[in-house]
Design an enzyme around this catalytic site. Sequence first.
Site, mmCIF file in Angstrom:
data_model
loop_
_atom_site.group_PDB
_atom_site.id
_atom_site.type_symbol
_atom_site.label_atom_id
_atom_site.label_comp_id
_atom_site.label_asym_id
_atom_site.label_seq_id
_atom_site.Cartn_x
_atom_site.Cartn_y
_atom_site.Cartn_z
ATOM 1 N N LYS A 32 0.850 -1.192 0.000
ATOM 2 C CA LYS A 32 0.000 0.000 0.000
ATOM 3 C C LYS A 32 0.880 1.233 0.000
ATOM 4 O O LYS A 32 1.780 1.365 0.835
ATOM 5 C CB LYS A 32 -0.896 0.014 1.247
ATOM 6 C CG LYS A 32 -1.784 1.250 1.322
ATOM 7 C CD LYS A 32 -2.819 1.141 2.432
ATOM 8 C CE LYS A 32 -2.370 1.701 3.747
ATOM 9 N NZ LYS A 32 -2.204 3.164 3.789
ATOM 10 N N ASP A 59 -3.477 4.359 -1.906
ATOM 11 C CA ASP A 59 -4.420 4.827 -0.888
ATOM 12 C C ASP A 59 -4.433 6.353 -0.847
ATOM 13 O O ASP A 59 -3.837 6.967 0.033
ATOM 14 C CB ASP A 59 -3.962 4.220 0.460
ATOM 15 C CG ASP A 59 -4.831 4.611 1.630
ATOM 16 O OD1 ASP A 59 -5.972 5.052 1.421
ATOM 17 O OD2 ASP A 59 -4.363 4.461 2.777
ATOM 18 N N LYS A 61 -7.461 8.216 -1.227
ATOM 19 C CA LYS A 61 -8.762 8.652 -0.666
ATOM 20 C C LYS A 61 -9.308 9.905 -1.350
ATOM 21 O O LYS A 61 -9.501 10.947 -0.714
ATOM 22 C CB LYS A 61 -8.632 8.905 0.838
ATOM 23 C CG LYS A 61 -8.156 7.717 1.648
ATOM 24 C CD LYS A 61 -8.221 8.008 3.142
ATOM 25 C CE LYS A 61 -7.763 6.858 3.994
ATOM 26 N NZ LYS A 61 -6.304 6.629 3.997
ATOM 27 N N ASP A 64 -13.829 14.864 -4.179
ATOM 28 C CA ASP A 64 -13.947 16.153 -4.865
ATOM 29 C C ASP A 64 -15.209 16.102 -5.719
ATOM 30 O O ASP A 64 -15.990 15.151 -5.602
ATOM 31 C CB ASP A 64 -12.685 16.403 -5.719
ATOM 32 C CG ASP A 64 -12.389 17.889 -5.901
ATOM 33 O OD1 ASP A 64 -13.351 18.662 -6.099
ATOM 34 O OD2 ASP A 64 -11.215 18.279 -5.853
ATOM 35 N N THR A 119 -11.370 5.560 10.803
ATOM 36 C CA THR A 119 -11.357 4.974 12.152
ATOM 37 C C THR A 119 -10.946 6.009 13.197
ATOM 38 O O THR A 119 -11.137 5.810 14.390
ATOM 39 C CB THR A 119 -10.428 3.745 12.228
ATOM 40 O OG1 THR A 119 -9.225 4.042 11.546
ATOM 41 C CG2 THR A 119 -11.073 2.527 11.620
ATOM 42 N N ARG A 211 3.190 -1.160 10.694
ATOM 43 C CA ARG A 211 4.293 -1.279 11.652
ATOM 44 C C ARG A 211 4.587 -2.672 12.187
ATOM 45 O O ARG A 211 5.771 -2.965 12.413
ATOM 46 C CB ARG A 211 4.088 -0.262 12.785
ATOM 47 C CG ARG A 211 4.326 1.170 12.307
ATOM 48 C CD ARG A 211 3.686 2.192 13.191
ATOM 49 N NE ARG A 211 2.233 2.139 13.110
ATOM 50 C CZ ARG A 211 1.412 2.909 13.816
ATOM 51 N NH1 ARG A 211 1.910 3.780 14.660
ATOM 52 N NH2 ARG A 211 0.103 2.805 13.666
HETATM 53 O O1 C5P Z 1 1.195 0.651 11.073
HETATM 54 P P1 C5P Z 1 -0.238 0.250 10.987
HETATM 55 O O2 C5P Z 1 -0.441 -1.257 10.869
HETATM 56 O O3 C5P Z 1 -1.101 0.862 12.064
HETATM 57 O O4 C5P Z 1 -0.702 0.852 9.585
HETATM 58 C C1 C5P Z 1 -2.028 0.820 9.132
HETATM 59 C C2 C5P Z 1 -2.139 1.509 7.819
HETATM 60 O O5 C5P Z 1 -3.518 1.559 7.440
HETATM 61 C C3 C5P Z 1 -1.654 2.958 7.802
HETATM 62 O O6 C5P Z 1 -1.155 3.215 6.489
HETATM 63 C C4 C5P Z 1 -2.923 3.754 8.053
HETATM 64 O O7 C5P Z 1 -2.871 5.042 7.518
HETATM 65 C C5 C5P Z 1 -3.950 2.911 7.313
HETATM 66 N N1 C5P Z 1 -5.323 3.082 7.745
HETATM 67 C C6 C5P Z 1 -5.750 2.869 9.054
HETATM 68 N N2 C5P Z 1 -7.065 3.048 9.387
HETATM 69 C C7 C5P Z 1 -7.941 3.429 8.456
HETATM 70 C C8 C5P Z 1 -7.532 3.647 7.130
HETATM 71 C C9 C5P Z 1 -6.207 3.468 6.817
HETATM 72 O O8 C5P Z 1 -4.957 2.493 9.908
HETATM 73 N N3 C5P Z 1 -9.207 3.570 8.767
#
Ligand code: C5P
Length: 233
Positions: A32, A59, A61, A64, A119, A211
């Site tokens: 992603k 990603d 998003k 517009d 979220t 992460r």
């Molecule tokens: O590091 P981590 O596992 O928390 O990363 C989750 C990824 O998913 C990040 O790129 C974050 O921006 C994305 N994301 C999220 N919650 C959402 C939409 C996207 O954590 N509702």
Amino acid sequence: MAKDVIIACDFSSKEQTIAFLENFTERKPFVKIGMELFYAEGPEIVREIKKRGHKIFLDLKLHDIPNTVKKSMAVLSRLDVDMCNLHAAGTIEMMRAALEGLTREDGSRPILLAVTQLTSTSEERMHNDLLVQGKIEDVVVHYAKNAQIAGLDGIVCSPLEAGLVKSACGSEFVTVTPGIRFADGVVGDQVRITTPQKAREIGTDYIVVGRPITAAENPVEAYNRCLKDFLNI
Ligand code: C5P
């Protein structure tokens, strides 16, 4: 239906991203690319990662007026990404326009997903800041149904909402879920989380893992653990 583990490459430069991806010598992960990396490096980063044999979820998003989103989606389609997204809050008309822009002359197109409520938006903020009333789960399901009416393939949602969305929109409606943590791992700033194993039981199609893989001492081992827990391979 295809199921996979998507690694969120939340890096700020091409060098960091490529150095990270070079660790993966066997299976090339689905990755992603978010706003940070895309705005830093531009479309070239998409071409570069694609050339290396990875599938890409871009990603960005989009949100517009329908005409602008339609034309922008046509550009992303030419970049040959595998998955991209927009905000369902842009309305059914905007989502329909996006789909039109994304569809190539031969009828093929990337998977198109909608973001329902982020979220990071609590029910309280949704009521007070956005003046959207009702329960957040009901709003998520309503937006998911709008996305389905517009012809989109699915939505991005919390793994804890994936079951609800599948019940409302059918099992073929794709759910892509971030907020994944190993049971023995660091939670960080994520709140509504689950494990890869539990995500498999809920029946989500793709998990997005950042992460727990990118910050792991051994990212390949962490990725393989996700594959094993989520895909059983
Ligand atoms: O590091 P981590 O596992 O928390 O990363 C989750 C990824 O998913 C990040 O790129 C974050 O921006 C994305 N994301 C999220 N919650 C959402 C939409 C996207 O954590 N509702």
